[in-house]
Design an enzyme around this catalytic site. Sequence first.
Site, mmCIF file in Angstrom:
data_model
loop_
_atom_site.group_PDB
_atom_site.id
_atom_site.type_symbol
_atom_site.label_atom_id
_atom_site.label_comp_id
_atom_site.label_asym_id
_atom_site.label_seq_id
_atom_site.Cartn_x
_atom_site.Cartn_y
_atom_site.Cartn_z
ATOM 1 N N CYS A 114 0.808 -1.221 0.000
ATOM 2 C CA CYS A 114 0.000 0.000 0.000
ATOM 3 C C CYS A 114 0.842 1.272 0.000
ATOM 4 O O CYS A 114 0.355 2.342 -0.387
ATOM 5 C CB CYS A 114 -0.946 0.009 1.193
ATOM 6 N N HIS A 250 -3.379 7.478 1.731
ATOM 7 C CA HIS A 250 -3.759 6.141 1.296
ATOM 8 C C HIS A 250 -5.179 5.875 1.782
ATOM 9 O O HIS A 250 -5.508 6.098 2.952
ATOM 10 C CB HIS A 250 -2.789 5.115 1.880
ATOM 11 N N ASN A 280 -10.014 -0.055 -0.555
ATOM 12 C CA ASN A 280 -8.558 0.004 -0.483
ATOM 13 C C ASN A 280 -7.984 -0.583 -1.771
ATOM 14 O O ASN A 280 -8.047 -1.793 -1.986
ATOM 15 C CB ASN A 280 -8.077 -0.783 0.736
#
Length: 323
Positions: A114, A250, A280
């Site tokens: 990520c 993020h 996500n």
Amino acid sequence: MTRRAVVIGAGHYLPERIVENAEFEATLETSDEWIRSRSGIERRHFAAEGETTSQMATRAAEAALKSAGCTAEDVDAIVLATSTADLTFPSAATMVQSQLGMTKGFAFDVQAVCAGFVYALSNANALIASGQADRVLVIGAETFSRIMDWSDRSTCVLFGDGAGALLLEAQEGAGTPEDRGILATDLNSDGRYKDLLYVDGGVSTQSTGHLRMQGNQVFRHAVEKLASTATTALERAGASTDDVDWIVPHQANIRIIQGTAKKMGLPMDKVVVTVQDHGNTSAASIPLALSVGVERGQIKPGNLIVTEAIGGGLAWGAVVLRW
């Protein structure tokens, strides 16, 4: 004068299939309310059968090139952040290079889960600052739907697929925080926390696997580490939170986003939030959010932006740039 890596184009791509939270109710002990209350996610996109990370990355790159008024011939390098490349090798970046019709320069992947796009931006900035490239496509693209355990309600409802891209160009600045472009970066990792977020399979073990996560532990690390890396990057840029126009974090979980903003002393109306629509998307989430922020009219030329992310590794970092 200082050589800066300046954003001149942004674009993104999302697969056609939209999966609302309610779709999971048929196969899992979960609900739309449960997912929203714990993550802020309402829907996500899943890649179609046969649709790959490199294909989505190419679509996002084409959009970024179009917004910049450039073509693939203007690009010197591609840095692609992904944990879900099409093949073990070659890199997805070289596949994008081919799909764009780009026959010069170089391309490579960056894998920091990520945090991948922050790492990719830092690498692209170094390439431009050192004079090795004048224009670099920086892409984040993921097909996380391919590594989900569909029986694990704590993870499979959180992730989605997509791609985002920025085109960076070398420009001269005065060497002050008022310059356009990337002003500072901060990268970190700590392999002691590998078991908090990982995929239980890989090439050298000749196995495939699924994503595994200790969500509570990741949350505990995320807010502290994200606020810290963002503050460090701002200090290196010669700026403070008072100077920030937008945080583009993020997009993992709305509670992490809110907690980080609060720890930094910034209101949520200075945060670009897209997690509700995308879930996500790992390394794709920051460039997706940047592109959507431009599309919405939130991000404007001259804005000071902080991006920060944390992912498996643990790996985390931040980039401060002036749009």
